[in-house]
Design a protein around this motif. Structure first.
Motif, PDB file in Angstrom:
ATOM      1  N   GLU A 134       0.882  -1.243  -0.109  1.00  0.00           N
ATOM      2  CA  GLU A 134       0.136   0.174  -0.023  1.00  0.00           C
ATOM      3  C   GLU A 134       0.888   1.244  -0.055  1.00  0.00           C
ATOM      4  O   GLU A 134       0.582   2.119  -0.828  1.00  0.00           O
ATOM      5  N   ASP A 135       1.894   1.333   0.805  1.00  0.00           N
ATOM      6  CA  ASP A 135       2.677   2.515   0.765  1.00  0.00           C
ATOM      7  C   ASP A 135       3.367   2.478  -0.446  1.00  0.00           C
ATOM      8  O   ASP A 135       3.584   3.741  -0.823  1.00  0.00           O
ATOM      9  N   LYS A 136       4.085   1.681  -1.037  1.00  0.00           N
ATOM     10  CA  LYS A 136       4.787   1.662  -2.197  1.00  0.00           C
ATOM     11  C   LYS A 136       3.755   1.988  -3.491  1.00  0.00           C
ATOM     12  O   LYS A 136       4.453   2.760  -4.205  1.00  0.00           O
ATOM     13  N   ASN A 137       2.431   1.582  -3.254  1.00  0.00           N
ATOM     14  CA  ASN A 137       1.367   1.942  -4.252  1.00  0.00           C
ATOM     15  C   ASN A 137       1.454   3.604  -4.337  1.00  0.00           C
ATOM     16  O   ASN A 137       1.507   4.462  -5.145  1.00  0.00           O
ATOM     17  N   PHE A 138       1.271   4.098  -3.175  1.00  0.00           N
ATOM     18  CA  PHE A 138       1.081   5.665  -2.911  1.00  0.00           C
ATOM     19  C   PHE A 138       2.313   6.232  -3.353  1.00  0.00           C
ATOM     20  O   PHE A 138       2.111   7.246  -4.214  1.00  0.00           O
ATOM     21  N   VAL A 139       3.688   5.935  -3.058  1.00  0.00           N
ATOM     22  CA  VAL A 139       4.599   6.513  -3.284  1.00  0.00           C
ATOM     23  C   VAL A 139       4.683   6.762  -4.840  1.00  0.00           C
ATOM     24  O   VAL A 139       5.054   7.530  -5.452  1.00  0.00           O
ATOM     25  N   THR A 140       4.470   5.339  -5.596  1.00  0.00           N
ATOM     26  CA  THR A 140       4.725   5.562  -6.993  1.00  0.00           C
ATOM     27  C   THR A 140       3.741   6.247  -7.756  1.00  0.00           C
ATOM     28  O   THR A 140       4.007   6.882  -8.368  1.00  0.00           O
ATOM     29  N   SER A 366      -1.999   0.027  -9.105  1.00  0.00           N
ATOM     30  CA  SER A 366      -2.450  -0.876  -7.957  1.00  0.00           C
ATOM     31  C   SER A 366      -2.591  -2.253  -8.438  1.00  0.00           C
ATOM     32  O   SER A 366      -2.241  -2.885  -7.462  1.00  0.00           O
ATOM     33  N   ILE A 367      -2.739  -2.498  -9.758  1.00  0.00           N
ATOM     34  CA  ILE A 367      -2.580  -3.827 -10.271  1.00  0.00           C
ATOM     35  C   ILE A 367      -1.179  -4.262 -10.213  1.00  0.00           C
ATOM     36  O   ILE A 367      -0.753  -5.346  -9.864  1.00  0.00           O
ATOM     37  N   PHE A 368       0.063  -3.456 -10.332  1.00  0.00           N
ATOM     38  CA  PHE A 368       1.269  -3.768 -10.288  1.00  0.00           C
ATOM     39  C   PHE A 368       1.680  -4.299  -9.006  1.00  0.00           C
ATOM     40  O   PHE A 368       2.229  -5.087  -8.795  1.00  0.00           O
ATOM     41  N   VAL A 373      -7.592  -0.131  -5.585  1.00  0.00           N
ATOM     42  CA  VAL A 373      -7.338   0.967  -5.777  1.00  0.00           C
ATOM     43  C   VAL A 373      -7.855   1.900  -4.703  1.00  0.00           C
ATOM     44  O   VAL A 373      -7.695   3.079  -4.482  1.00  0.00           O
ATOM     45  N   ALA A 374      -9.113   1.329  -3.896  1.00  0.00           N
ATOM     46  CA  ALA A 374      -9.671   1.910  -2.949  1.00  0.00           C
ATOM     47  C   ALA A 374      -8.867   2.525  -2.020  1.00  0.00           C
ATOM     48  O   ALA A 374      -8.890   3.531  -1.113  1.00  0.00           O
ATOM     49  N   SER A 375      -7.749   1.446  -1.478  1.00  0.00           N
ATOM     50  CA  SER A 375      -6.744   1.938  -0.371  1.00  0.00           C
ATOM     51  C   SER A 375      -5.786   3.001  -1.004  1.00  0.00           C
ATOM     52  O   SER A 375      -5.470   3.736  -0.063  1.00  0.00           O
ATOM     53  N   LEU A 376      -5.543   3.103  -2.400  1.00  0.00           N
ATOM     54  CA  LEU A 376      -4.657   4.231  -2.746  1.00  0.00           C
ATOM     55  C   LEU A 376      -5.268   5.603  -2.458  1.00  0.00           C
ATOM     56  O   LEU A 376      -4.709   6.502  -2.134  1.00  0.00           O
TER      57      LEU A 376
END
Length: 399
Positions: A134-140, A366-368, A373-376
């Motif tokens: 989740e954190d890596k997704n936000f940062v990206t 989010s798929i990666f 996507v809701a968490s992002l």
């Protein structure tokens, strides 16, 4: 009434995604059916519009961009260039936070949804299992879009500047403080909580690492430069760079043969198609055009009304569509708006896109990382809420 219907449909879609955990394809598919019913589309015309959306140049280009950039990313991973760029970034900064922000920002200069995939691969390489997905997704996702706030290689910015009669260079100059605010808000509200230490000794000689970054990321640089100089579609440029990369690095065809299949992900393709069909249905309904008239009834100053128009409209229909509709209206209502008004409205549209379920990059990232996507979106809302207040204050100072 039309705008209220559109907002009601969008609310249903949000409930499906956030509460019932339905996929984007299902949510947007149901949204299309609801729009067609509420706005009494003729079934044959609705089907024709859906087919036109699927076969439109923009839809096919987006699918082609994602496929070709994913193909290039796999080639770069096979050659070890993504890990080389990550290692070199860490050697230069000796700071995981700065490297994790810089990596997606660099590839974010490329005006392509697929850029988020390469940025995600680099963030994954930097943090690995030490940080949750989740954190890596936000940062990206968040830092990949920082350049999109002000760099005039993006269609929404070019269109907005043209419609407002504001030179792109002047817009960029006034946007620099906001771009810095976007970066700092993401850093101090989220990134600062993540690990900083690399475990590497400080390096005095960093020229070699800089050369390694240029060596590793030259395909991305080539795509950016070619898109800016020859104005050819990103996917065509990417194909050319893939071919060049193949020969420069002496690949064998058997090495890349699996990528022709693995770069095509049906889940992403169908989600993209339904999102674009929904956008076309929403624009055809006339509800997006009616949104400013609905919000104009609120007892608010004009700049706040148009801020809401650009924010809500971008969440529903995208920044480019809202710029085309809203900029002329805003400058008729506020003829002396100038650069400050454009900075305000463009920033509101940009911030809205970071929490919009119609923003393709959000679900690609989010798929990666295999997260919802809701968490992002939930993680991004507090950051962009603060930035909305900052840009309003910045506008009042400029105005």
């Amino acid at each position: 009434m039309e705008a209220i219907k559109l907002l009601a449909v969008f609310l249903v879609m949000l409930i499906l995604i956030f509460s019932f955990k339905r996929s984007l394809s299902v949510a947007f598919g149901i949204g299309c059916v609801l729009l067609a019913g509420l706005f009494q589309f003729d079934p044959r015309e609705a089907l024709e519009l859906a087919v036109q959306s699927v076969l439109s140049r923009s839809t096919l280009a987006i699918v082609a961009i994602y496929y070709t950039v994913t193909f290039l990313q796999k080639m770069m991973e096979l050659k070890g260039h993504i890990s080389l760029a990550e290692t070199s970034l860490l050697n230069i900064t000796n700071n995981k936070r700065l490297s994790a922000a810089a990596a997606p920002m660099c590839v974010g200069l490329m005006p392509s949804p697929g850029a988020v995939i390469i940025g995600g691969a680099m963030v994954e390489s930097i943090y690995g299992d030490s940080v949750n997905n989740e954190d890596k997704n936000f940062v990206t996702s968040y830092f990949r879009h920082v350049p999109e706030a002000f760099v005039p290689t993006y269609g929404a910015i070019v269109l907005a500047c043209e419609l407002a009669g504001v030179p792109a260079g002047e817009f960029v100059l006034y946007m620099l403080p906001m771009a810095a605010a976007v970066y700092l808000a993401g850093y101090f509200m989220v990134l600062i909580k993540l690990p900083k230490e690399t475990g590497l000794p400080p390096k005095k000689e960093k020229l070699k690492d800089l050369r390694n970054i240029l060596l590793a990321l030259w395909p991305i640089s080539a795509i950016i430069l070619l898109v800016l100089s020859v104005h050819v579609d990103v996917y065509l440029v990417t194909i050319f760079v893939i071919i060049l990369y193949f020969f420069v690095n002496r690949f064998k065809f058997q090495q890349i043969k699996p990528f022709f299949k693995s770069s095509f992900e049906s889940k992403i393709i169908f989600s993209t198609i339904f999102i674009l069909i929904f956008k076309d249905f929403a624009l055809t309904s006339g509800a997006v055009d009616a949104l400013p008239h609905l919000l104009a009834r609120l007892p608010l100053p004009d700049y706040l009304i148009f801020s809401l128009v650009f924010f809500i409209g971008s969440v529903v229909a995208g920044a480019t569509a809202v710029a085309a509709i809203g900029i002329p209206m805003a400058y008729v209502a506020m003829p002396d708006g100038g650069v400050p008004l454009l900075v305000l409205l463009s920033t509101m549209a940009f911030l809205a896109m970071q929490v919009s379920i119609s923003h393709i990059c959000l679900f690609l990232s989010s798929i990666f990382f295999k997260v919802e996507v809701a968490s992002l979106i939930k993680r991004t809302i507090p950051v962009i809420s603060v930035l909305c207040l900052i840009v309003i204050g910045y506008y009042l100072i400029l105005a």
